[in-house]
Design an enzyme around this catalytic site. Sequence first.
Site, PDB file in Angstrom:
ATOM      1  N   THR A 103       4.082  13.441  -4.370  1.00  0.00           N
ATOM      2  CA  THR A 103       4.343  14.540  -5.309  1.00  0.00           C
ATOM      3  C   THR A 103       3.744  15.837  -4.762  1.00  0.00           C
ATOM      4  OG1 THR A 103       2.314  13.969  -6.455  1.00  0.00           O
ATOM      5  CG2 THR A 103       4.356  13.062  -7.354  1.00  0.00           C
TER       6      THR A 103
ATOM      7  N   GLY B 269      11.389   6.822  -7.214  1.00  0.00           N
ATOM      8  CA  GLY B 269      10.229   6.929  -8.093  1.00  0.00           C
ATOM      9  C   GLY B 269      10.595   7.337  -9.500  1.00  0.00           C
TER      10      GLY B 269
ATOM     11  N   ASN C 187       2.862  15.053 -13.230  1.00  0.00           N
ATOM     12  CA  ASN C 187       1.952  14.029 -13.734  1.00  0.00           C
ATOM     13  C   ASN C 187       0.566  14.196 -13.156  1.00  0.00           C
ATOM     14  OD1 ASN C 187       0.888  11.473 -12.123  1.00  0.00           O
ATOM     15  ND2 ASN C 187       2.765  12.163 -11.098  1.00  0.00           N
TER      16      ASN C 187
ATOM     17  N   CYS D  91      -5.579  11.826  -1.226  1.00  0.00           N
ATOM     18  CA  CYS D  91      -6.769  11.604  -2.062  1.00  0.00           C
ATOM     19  C   CYS D  91      -7.865  12.542  -1.582  1.00  0.00           C
ATOM     20  CB  CYS D  91      -7.310  10.185  -1.882  1.00  0.00           C
ATOM     21  SG  CYS D  91      -6.158   8.887  -2.213  1.00  0.00           S
TER      22      CYS D  91
ATOM     23  N   GLY E  11      -3.376  10.140 -12.181  1.00  0.00           N
ATOM     24  CA  GLY E  11      -4.531   9.762 -11.367  1.00  0.00           C
ATOM     25  C   GLY E  11      -4.397   8.319 -10.917  1.00  0.00           C
TER      26      GLY E  11
HETATM   27  C1  FMN Z   1       3.756   8.862 -12.622  1.00  0.00           C
HETATM   28  C2  FMN Z   1       3.679   8.820 -11.124  1.00  0.00           C
HETATM   29  C3  FMN Z   1       2.638   8.102 -10.510  1.00  0.00           C
HETATM   30  C4  FMN Z   1       2.544   8.067  -9.114  1.00  0.00           C
HETATM   31  N1  FMN Z   1       1.534   7.349  -8.543  1.00  0.00           N
HETATM   32  C5  FMN Z   1       1.446   7.284  -7.171  1.00  0.00           C
HETATM   33  C6  FMN Z   1       0.429   6.516  -6.557  1.00  0.00           C
HETATM   34  O1  FMN Z   1      -0.370   5.816  -7.195  1.00  0.00           O
HETATM   35  N2  FMN Z   1       0.367   6.530  -5.188  1.00  0.00           N
HETATM   36  C7  FMN Z   1       1.250   7.239  -4.426  1.00  0.00           C
HETATM   37  O2  FMN Z   1       1.172   7.213  -3.199  1.00  0.00           O
HETATM   38  N3  FMN Z   1       2.252   7.949  -5.005  1.00  0.00           N
HETATM   39  C8  FMN Z   1       2.359   7.994  -6.340  1.00  0.00           C
HETATM   40  N4  FMN Z   1       3.370   8.713  -6.923  1.00  0.00           N
HETATM   41  C9  FMN Z   1       4.334   9.431  -6.063  1.00  0.00           C
HETATM   42  C10 FMN Z   1       5.625   8.649  -5.852  1.00  0.00           C
HETATM   43  O3  FMN Z   1       5.377   7.422  -5.201  1.00  0.00           O
HETATM   44  C11 FMN Z   1       6.633   9.479  -4.997  1.00  0.00           C
HETATM   45  O4  FMN Z   1       6.088   9.712  -3.721  1.00  0.00           O
HETATM   46  C12 FMN Z   1       6.978  10.820  -5.628  1.00  0.00           C
HETATM   47  O5  FMN Z   1       7.001  10.734  -7.035  1.00  0.00           O
HETATM   48  C13 FMN Z   1       8.316  11.365  -5.123  1.00  0.00           C
HETATM   49  O6  FMN Z   1       9.388  10.516  -5.453  1.00  0.00           O
HETATM   50  P1  FMN Z   1      10.290  10.692  -6.795  1.00  0.00           P
HETATM   51  O7  FMN Z   1      10.661  12.139  -6.876  1.00  0.00           O
HETATM   52  O8  FMN Z   1      11.437   9.760  -6.612  1.00  0.00           O
HETATM   53  O9  FMN Z   1       9.414  10.302  -7.939  1.00  0.00           O
HETATM   54  C14 FMN Z   1       3.498   8.764  -8.310  1.00  0.00           C
HETATM   55  C15 FMN Z   1       4.546   9.457  -8.939  1.00  0.00           C
HETATM   56  C16 FMN Z   1       4.652   9.497 -10.316  1.00  0.00           C
HETATM   57  C17 FMN Z   1       5.795  10.242 -10.950  1.00  0.00           C
END
Ligand code: FMN
Length: 321
Positions: A196, A269, A70, A131, A73
């Site tokens: 991510t 997530g 993704n 960031c 942003g």
């Molecule tokens: C669509 C999307 C948006 C995300 N937005 C943020 C965010 O705003 N801030 C943040 O710290 N992590 C963000 N993440 C990361 C998730 O919080 C998480 O750390 C990461 O996706 C790993 O976990 P998962 O594999 O269970 O998704 C985002 C992940 C995804 C998929």
Amino acid sequence: MPADMRARLGQADLPNLVLSASGCAGAGRELAQFIDVARVGALISKSIMVEPHTGNPAPRLAETPSGLLNSVGLQGPGVDAFLQRDLPWLLSRGARAMVSIAGGTVDEFAELASRLSDAAGVTAIEVNISCPNVEDRGQVFACDPGAAAAVIEAVRARARYDIPVFAKLSADVTDIVAIARACVTAGADGLSMINTMLGMAIDGDTMRPVLASVTGGLSGPAIRPVAVRCVWQVREALPDVPIIGMGGVRTGKDALELILAGAGMVAVGTAIFHDPSACARILRELDDELAQRGIDRLTEVIGLAHEPRTAAGRRLARNPT
Ligand SMILES: Cc1cc2nc3c(=O)[nH]c(=O)nc-3n(C[C@H](O)[C@H](O)[C@H](O)COP(=O)(O)O)c2cc1C
């Protein structure tokens, strides 16, 4: 009898240790049509910034084998709207809010910490240091121990004393322990990991990058072994620091793996996108996993994989007499 799944986040008692990860449940409303948000351990909000942001151009999602790329942003309404609209809504539903903050400068992070501290009902702050630092050629804060520490120190100084500050780490570094140590020395009360991981996809038909922003963050099961490794390494180096583990958790057994590596809490997530009730299901499955092993308190297994074993694979007694 179900196992004791309660967890502590600073001064707050959480009913359970399964949280929703930042960016995957908005500010909670999206989830509420499917589940009772008060039953999630805590909701970690999408990272909020000082000003509203529209995020990146589309296309900004690409499916990959075992993962999601993704480049959404930091789309969001800004801190004023969050405080006026989203936080009161979460509190009215009895949910616990861990608020994720993001900024382009140390001062922006500090301002967010202070704005959140003036509001009632913030359970914890998660600092998204993945960031770009606009004052340092766009270098990502999370990739440099000095820059990461500067953000955490400023946030800790401005956050109310009773609000725990968690630094959210990136695995896109050579030495995650060095970054973890720098954050803890700067005052972080805990660590969230992992964010991510930077990836990219190219469309074979158009022969161009799939995402409009070219690169994006990889999440989902593909990154779970990296998350397990990071949690393990940090737990090994800093055994007393609370960890929220995340990265590819889809089942109770996945959650258990991160807990065994050293996480006291687990965030979900990407799994929420295809199963909005994933947090509750994973909690149930984790309970089953513990029951099958005759364990009745979650705290018994946090970091257990670090304990030495006999050659036959049996756990050694912790205090042999
Ligand atoms: C669509 C999307 C948006 C995300 N937005 C943020 C965010 O705003 N801030 C943040 O710290 N992590 C963000 N993440 C990361 C998730 O919080 C998480 O750390 C990461 O996706 C790993 O976990 P998962 O594999 O269970 O998704 C985002 C992940 C995804 C998929």
